[in-house]
Motif scaffolding. Structure first.
Motif, PDB file in Angstrom:
ATOM      1  N   TYR A 118       0.834  -1.206   0.000  1.00  0.00           N
ATOM      2  CA  TYR A 118       0.000   0.000   0.000  1.00  0.00           C
ATOM      3  C   TYR A 118       0.868   1.256   0.000  1.00  0.00           C
TER       4      TYR A 118
ATOM      5  N   PHE B 105      -8.404   0.425  -1.041  1.00  0.00           N
ATOM      6  CA  PHE B 105      -8.399  -0.767  -0.189  1.00  0.00           C
ATOM      7  C   PHE B 105      -9.238  -1.903  -0.792  1.00  0.00           C
TER       8      PHE B 105
ATOM      9  N   LEU C 146      -6.714  -3.571  -2.977  1.00  0.00           N
ATOM     10  CA  LEU C 146      -5.716  -4.205  -2.112  1.00  0.00           C
ATOM     11  C   LEU C 146      -6.268  -5.502  -1.524  1.00  0.00           C
TER      12      LEU C 146
ATOM     13  N   PHE D 218      -3.542  -2.801   7.494  1.00  0.00           N
ATOM     14  CA  PHE D 218      -2.605  -1.702   7.223  1.00  0.00           C
ATOM     15  C   PHE D 218      -2.412  -0.854   8.477  1.00  0.00           C
TER      16      PHE D 218
END
Length: 297
Positions: free
Chosen positions: A74, A81, A84, A99
């Motif tokens: 990231y 997200f 991700l 994260f």
């Protein structure tokens, strides 16, 4: 879909492109971060009043190694997200939670500057400051766009006339040749003058410490800067040559800032909450120090 960590291990040459570190550096950081996480868990367990049996709850989908890789990915690529989560086969919420879980652990693990590292280990500010006086430290600043503040008064404070955007300003002090980040100020208002930031930052150094900066620092004490062209006149050949030499020696701090901006979260518009800005940028400073070999474990 192949997990990005597995892909990096299969193709080590793409490691820097994907996460900003080489594979050996990644493996070393993963090992250190897992050890730091165990320390934090043990400290929390010692003060915890347990209700449920240890180990209860839903099993994790990712290993700790993959979770740390997700965090680095990231920082380097800054996908949303949702994307991700798809890449690491977890939900958007889980990707976000992971994260923000590992970010403070990396912050503890990676000192953002030489001053912070020495102060944590030597714990003698005067000794540290005295060591640095033998160098002319390089200094420069960089602005980064942020989300427009929602509070009515805040936009005025952060609007940068130079960038015509709402920005944060960060200031970096480095060793000659850009060998290390000596000190950093993060998350100041974009319109704040560079010379004012330097005057604040000079409190962290000895009164005999010298600096070298660009024309934005003209007027600061103990700071070598290029000479401005006088109104309606030209600089002499000697002055031009002097300016050239100053620029050649201070360009290395700009190279260091370029390395920081390799991580897109530090280069593009900052999309996370503004309260996490300082922590994110300081982690990246620590990663850059580790990448260039200034920080060792």
């Amino acid at each position: 879909m192949v997990n990005p960590l597995e892909h990096i291990r299969l193709h080590p040459k793409v490691a820097k492109q994907l996460i900003g570190l080489t594979l050996p550096q990644l493996e070393q950081l993963i090992k250190q971060a897992i050890a730091k996480n165990k320390e934090r868990k043990k400290a929390a367990e010692d003060h915890k009043i347990r209700v449920n049996k240890k180990g209860a709850g839903r099993a994790k989908n990712l290993s700790e190694e993959a979770e740390i890789c997700l965090t680095f990915f990231y920082l380097r690529q800054m996908p949303i997200f949702e994307v991700l989560g798809i890449m690491f086969d977890v939900s958007r919420t889980t990707a976000n939670d992971l994260f923000h879980y590992w970010l403070p652990i990396l912050r503890d693990l990676l000192p953002c500057s030489l001053l912070e590292e020495w102060q944590n280990s030597i714990k003698n500010d005067e000794f540290v400051q005295e060591l640095l006086t033998s160098y002319e430290l390089l200094i420069d600043s960089a602005e980064q766009q942020r989300e427009r503040p929602k509070n009515y008064q805040e936009p005025k404070k952060f609007f940068s006339g130079k960038k015509q955007k709402h920005t944060f300003k960060n200031q970096f002090v480095s060793l000659p040749k850009g060998r290390d980040i000596v000190d950093v100020i993060v998350g100041e208002r974009g319109p704040e003058a560079d010379v004012n930031l330097l005057r604040k930052q000079q409190d962290n150094f000895s009164e005999s410490q010298n600096f070298k900066g660009d024309k934005a620092y003209i007027g600061a004490n103990r700071t070598i800067t290029p000479q401005k062209k006088p109104p309606k006149r030209e600089l002499t050949l000697e002055q031009k040559e002097s300016n050239k030499l100053i620029s050649q020696s201070r360009i290395y701090v700009e190279h260091l800032i370029r390395l920081i901006k390799i991580f897109r979260v530090a280069a593009e518009r900052f999309r996370l909450h503004s309260r996490s800005y300082k922590q994110v940028i300081l982690v990246i400073c620590g990663l850059v120090r580790f990448r260039i070999g200034a920080l060792k474990f």
